[in-house]
Scaffold this active site. Structure first.
Site, mmCIF file in Angstrom:
data_model
loop_
_atom_site.group_PDB
_atom_site.id
_atom_site.type_symbol
_atom_site.label_atom_id
_atom_site.label_comp_id
_atom_site.label_asym_id
_atom_site.label_seq_id
_atom_site.Cartn_x
_atom_site.Cartn_y
_atom_site.Cartn_z
ATOM 1 N N ASN A 1 0.846 -1.187 0.000
ATOM 2 C CA ASN A 1 0.000 0.000 0.000
ATOM 3 C C ASN A 1 0.883 1.238 0.000
ATOM 4 O OD1 ASN A 1 0.627 0.715 2.840
ATOM 5 N ND2 ASN A 1 -0.456 -1.203 3.262
ATOM 6 N N ASP B 1 -4.265 -6.596 4.435
ATOM 7 C CA ASP B 1 -5.331 -7.457 4.937
ATOM 8 C C ASP B 1 -5.226 -8.883 4.403
ATOM 9 O OD1 ASP B 1 -6.689 -5.512 6.493
ATOM 10 O OD2 ASP B 1 -7.518 -4.652 4.660
ATOM 11 N N LYS C 1 9.766 -16.475 -10.660
ATOM 12 C CA LYS C 1 9.027 -15.394 -11.295
ATOM 13 C C LYS C 1 7.933 -15.936 -12.208
ATOM 14 C CE LYS C 1 9.531 -11.339 -14.259
ATOM 15 N NZ LYS C 1 10.462 -10.533 -15.082
ATOM 16 N N PRO D 1 -2.872 -12.407 9.518
ATOM 17 C CA PRO D 1 -3.217 -12.346 10.943
ATOM 18 C C PRO D 1 -3.679 -10.951 11.336
ATOM 19 C CG PRO D 1 -0.832 -12.513 10.622
ATOM 20 C CD PRO D 1 -1.472 -12.781 9.301
ATOM 21 N N ASP D 2 -4.669 -10.887 12.218
ATOM 22 C CA ASP D 2 -5.203 -9.611 12.697
ATOM 23 C C ASP D 2 -4.463 -9.263 13.985
ATOM 24 O OD1 ASP D 2 -6.695 -7.477 13.702
ATOM 25 O OD2 ASP D 2 -8.543 -8.243 12.804
ATOM 26 N N LEU E 1 -3.886 -6.391 15.612
ATOM 27 C CA LEU E 1 -4.569 -5.507 16.557
ATOM 28 C C LEU E 1 -5.581 -6.282 17.394
ATOM 29 C CD1 LEU E 1 -5.303 -2.725 17.710
ATOM 30 C CD2 LEU E 1 -6.782 -2.384 15.701
ATOM 31 N N PHE F 1 -5.176 2.090 14.407
ATOM 32 C CA PHE F 1 -5.348 3.139 13.401
ATOM 33 C C PHE F 1 -6.357 2.659 12.368
ATOM 34 C CE2 PHE F 1 -2.015 5.319 15.346
ATOM 35 C CZ PHE F 1 -1.783 6.539 14.710
ATOM 36 N N LYS G 1 -12.478 -4.891 16.998
ATOM 37 C CA LYS G 1 -11.128 -5.330 17.367
ATOM 38 C C LYS G 1 -10.946 -5.457 18.871
ATOM 39 C CE LYS G 1 -9.691 -4.918 13.035
ATOM 40 N NZ LYS G 1 -9.299 -6.059 12.188
#
Length: 397
Positions: free
Chosen positions: A208, A276, A286, A303-304, A306, A323, A341
């Site tokens: 990102n 995510d 490649k 994995p989450d 938070l 955040f 969460k």
């Protein structure tokens, strides 16, 4: 900055001991008095005469020196300092500290002291990565010992990796932070920052636009208030701040493991923009472009971190801050995320393209707490960091 402060410097037996000559000079430049203690092995790398000349004080080496015991016993010596600094902290010294051994002057002082202890580890990369060293590190952290470094780089043995002792100025910054009268002194805080890179094949990845600037600023602001900061960062565009323990990672799974290894902590701030999803079975070679045929990528959730930390039970930090980077309905989405969460606070911001916030130098955030949504004016990311750090200090003190 260190006027009137006394540092008891224990020099371990490793090639990095030569850096302690500059470290002593830098500490004294800032007003600190340095009382040096050398292990027998340390004297194989630097001479007591050079250490004494730079410190301006006698070097202590022998536990059974009756003259020294009459003048200043080892118990008193261990308690007259404001900070005990072990640099380099070899694998052997860390093991002895973790198990409470006291078979020479250095280890006896460490066992007898009631003042804060900081270590600057230095060893071969294989020794640093060994499970025994990592267990000892976890024990020392649990005992309240603060850690600066080690850094990653070339080693005297010819290998490359984590294990190089932090540079003298980095250690000095950590000492200043530890001895400063900040409201977060004695608090250990984990901060995550930057993006994660999830591989598709050896040359491609999913990521990102996070620069890591906001997380870096938060880590620096918390350090300035006296906190011991473990900074877990993905591949950010900005360098990490000085005076923090830096753990570099690439993927979300690596970030999760680093965060868990950094516990226990008083607080955790999850400023990283963690991907995510990741590609299932990323290719080891490649993926070649074929005319008329598109590769099919299968995704699974990362994995989450938070949520996992927020639900750790007794091991949970007292304050967990998440955040939420949103492009629409910012407050509503962030409020729902906080409830989902299980974290204490959410710092929400609008990162739609028109704002220029993602990757920019400013931020406009809304702090979501039990009390509701508190909108902050748009300001520089450093200012946001200072305001958030002050709020964290108020919550923890």
């Amino acid at each position: 900055m260190l006027n009137g402060k006394r540092v008891l410097l224990i020099i371990g037996g490793g090639i990095a001991a030569y850096k302690c000559l500059d470290l002593i000079r830098r500490l004294r430049e800032r007003g600190a008095a340095v009382t040096p203690v050398m292990t027998r092995a340390a004297a194989q790398f630097v001479t007591p005469l050079s250490v004494s000349a730079l410190a301006g004080e006698k070097v202590y080496t022998d536990l059974f020196d009756l003259t020294d015991e009459a003048e200043m016993g080892h118990i008193q010596l261990s308690r007259v300092a404001d900070l005990v600094l072990v640099a380099p902290a070899t694998a052997d010294l860390m093991a002895k500290m973790a198990t409470g051994q006291a078979d020479d002057l250095a280890t006896t002082l460490l066992l007898a002291t009631d003042t804060p202890v900081m270590i600057a580890p230095a060893m071969n990369v294989r020794m640093w990565d060994h499970a025994a060293t990592q267990r000892n590190l976890a024990v020392l952290r649990g005992d309240g010992v603060s850690v600066v470094g080690p850094n990653e780089g070339d080693m005297a043995c010819g290998e490359f990796g984590p294990g190089r002792m932090a540079e003298p100025l980095e250690i000095v910054d950590a000492v200043v932070g530890a001895l400063a009268a900040g409201p977060l002194q004695g608090k250990r805080i984990i901060v995550t920052s930057g993006p994660t890179h999830e591989p598709i094949d050896p040359v491609r990845y999913i990521a990102n636009r996070s620069s890591g600037a906001q997380g870096t600023a938060i880590a620096a602001a918390l350090r300035a208030l006296g906190a011991e900061v473990v900074f877990v960062t993905g591949p950010a565009d900005v360098p990490p701040p000085d005076g923090v323990e830096v753990v570099r990672v690439e993927t979300a799974a690596q970030m999760r493991d680093a965060v868990m290894a950094a516990h226990p902590a008083d607080a955790a701030v999850f400023a990283a923009a963690v991907a995510d999803w990741k590609v299932v079975g990323a290719s080891q070679s490649k993926i070649k472009k074929q005319s008329g045929a598109l590769p099919v990528l299968e995704f699974e959730e990362n994995p989450d971190i938070l949520a996992e930390v927020s639900k750790m039970g007794d091991a949970r930090p007292a304050l967990v801050v998440g955040f939420a980077a949103e492009t629409d309905d910012v407050v509503a989405h962030a409020t729902a995320k906080r409830a989902r969460k299980g974290c204490d606070w959410i710092v929400a911001n609008d990162v739609s393209p028109s704002t220029g916030i993602m990757g920019g130098s400013e931020n406009a955030v809304t702090l979501i707490t039990d009390a509701g949504a508190e909108a902050w004016p748009r300001m520089g990311k450093d200012a946001v960091a200072r305001q958030l750090a002050a709020r964290i200090a108020d919550a923890l003190v």
